[in-house]
Design an enzyme around this catalytic site. Sequence first.
Site, PDB file in Angstrom:
ATOM      1  N   CYS A  75      84.146  58.402   0.253  1.00 48.70           N
ATOM      2  CA  CYS A  75      85.469  58.649  -0.311  1.00 48.70           C
ATOM      3  C   CYS A  75      86.113  57.348  -0.780  1.00 48.70           C
ATOM      4  O   CYS A  75      86.174  57.068  -1.963  1.00 48.70           O
ATOM      5  CB  CYS A  75      86.349  59.366   0.712  1.00 48.70           C
ATOM      6  N   LYS A 104      93.630  63.653  -5.190  1.00 39.03           N
ATOM      7  CA  LYS A 104      92.562  63.227  -4.285  1.00 39.03           C
ATOM      8  C   LYS A 104      92.146  61.792  -4.554  1.00 39.03           C
ATOM      9  O   LYS A 104      91.990  60.977  -3.626  1.00 39.03           O
ATOM     10  CB  LYS A 104      91.364  64.165  -4.434  1.00 39.03           C
TER      11      LYS A 104
END
Length: 433
Positions: free
Chosen positions: A269, A215
Amino acid sequence: MDSDSELTVAVLGLGYIGLPTAAVIARTGAMVLGIDVHESVVQTVNAGKVHIEEVDLDGLVSGVIARGTLRASTQIEPSDVFLIAVPTPFGDDHAPNIGYVLQAATTVATVLKAGDTVILESTSPVGTTEKVAELLSQLRPDLKVPGHCAGTADIAIAYCPERVLPGRILVELIDNDRVIGGVTPRCARKALQFYRRFVRGACVTTSARAAEMTKLTENAFRDVNIAFANELSIVADGMGIDVWEVIRLANRHPRVNILSPGPGVGGHCIAVDPWFLVAADREHTPLIRTAREVNDGKVGFTVERAEALIAQLPNAPVACLGLAFKANIDDFRESPALHVAEAIAARHGSRVRIVEPYAATLPPSLAQSGAVLTDIDTALETCPIMIVLVDHDVFKSVPLEERAEKLVYDARGIWPDQPQRQGPSLLRAVGAA
C-alpha cells in the site's frame, strides 16, 4: 437477495484482503465462492486452513468452511455480487499495472447477468473502475452497463477500497468506515446495501473516481509523513543525536505528531500507491515523488550503517532480526527489511543468520546467498552482532542482560536502553515504520 442466506458472492483473489473479506462475508450466512488462480491456495482454503498469517483468520476460515458458507475454486460461477481483490503492481518505471484487474473483470463477464453487482476493491489508479465498466460493456453487449447505456442499467459497478491494518484485518473490515464510489449514484447505493450487511463503520457514497483517489491519498499522506521522519533520522545520525529522543520530545508539542523512522517503507500500500498519483500527474506531484525517493533511499542508508557495524568484528556471525514489512505479520511485500537483509547476505553469505518468526523457510534470494534461518534464542547465543530490522514483539521482549554485550544496530528503536558501545553514528539504524 432479501436475506444474507440467499446472497451469493464471488471474491476474486484470496490474498491478504480477499480471503479475510470472503470469510467475513461468509460469516453473515451469505454463500461465498473464493476464486484464486493458484490451486495450492484453493486446496488450502477448502481444507479449512489459511496460507497467510493474520490474527484469528485461521479459526474464522475453518468455521465458515465447516458450515459450508465458504468454498474456494479456480473457476468462476454465477453470483449476485462479484468482488475483485487482485494485485495491482507497478513496473520498473513505477507505472501502475491494472492487468490483473482487467483479467478478473474479463472472467466475471463470462457469468454476469442482469441484477448483479461488480465491486473493485483493489487499490487502483484513478479511472480504473470506469475502465472495468467499459470492458464489461464491450464483452457483454447484451447487458446495459452503467456509463455506457441510456436509462436504467442492468448491473451495478462500484469501487470500495480496503483500508485495514495487517494484524487487525478482521476487526477493521467490520469497524472501519468505508468509502463507496459508484460509476453512477445508483451503483453506489446498490454497493452500499451490500456493505451494510457486514460493516459496522460508516459507509459513505461518492463517485468511483473520488473513491479511487481517496485510497491513494490516504497512503500518500502516510508516506510523506514517514519520509519526514526518515529524513530527520538521517540528519540526526550525522549529528550524533538520538532521533528517537528528539521525536519523543517534539511530540510533546500539542500540534506535533512525528511518526517513527525505520529502514524504509514496505507493504503493497504505502510503498506502492503514491506512485499511482505520480504516474497520473508527474508535473504536479514533486512532494509525493520526493517522499517515495526518500523512503526508498532509506534502504541503502540502513545497509551502509549496518556494514559499518559489521566491519568492527570481521568474520563474526551477524543476526538480521526480521524480514516482514511491519511487526507481527508474515507479509514480505516491498519490505525494506528484506532488501536490507538481502544486501547484507549478498556480501557476507554464511555469516548471516536470519531471525524471522513468521517464516518457515527463507526467501530464495536469501537461501541462495548462504544465509541461515534461525530463532532468536540461537541468535542471541551465537551472534555478537545484531541488526534489528522489524519490531516484532518477540524481539522487543529480549531483556538488556541478554544483549548488553552485543554490537547492535537498531533500525526500529525497540531497545532504547542498549549500551552505546559503537559510537553515536552507530547507535541505531534510522528508517521508517
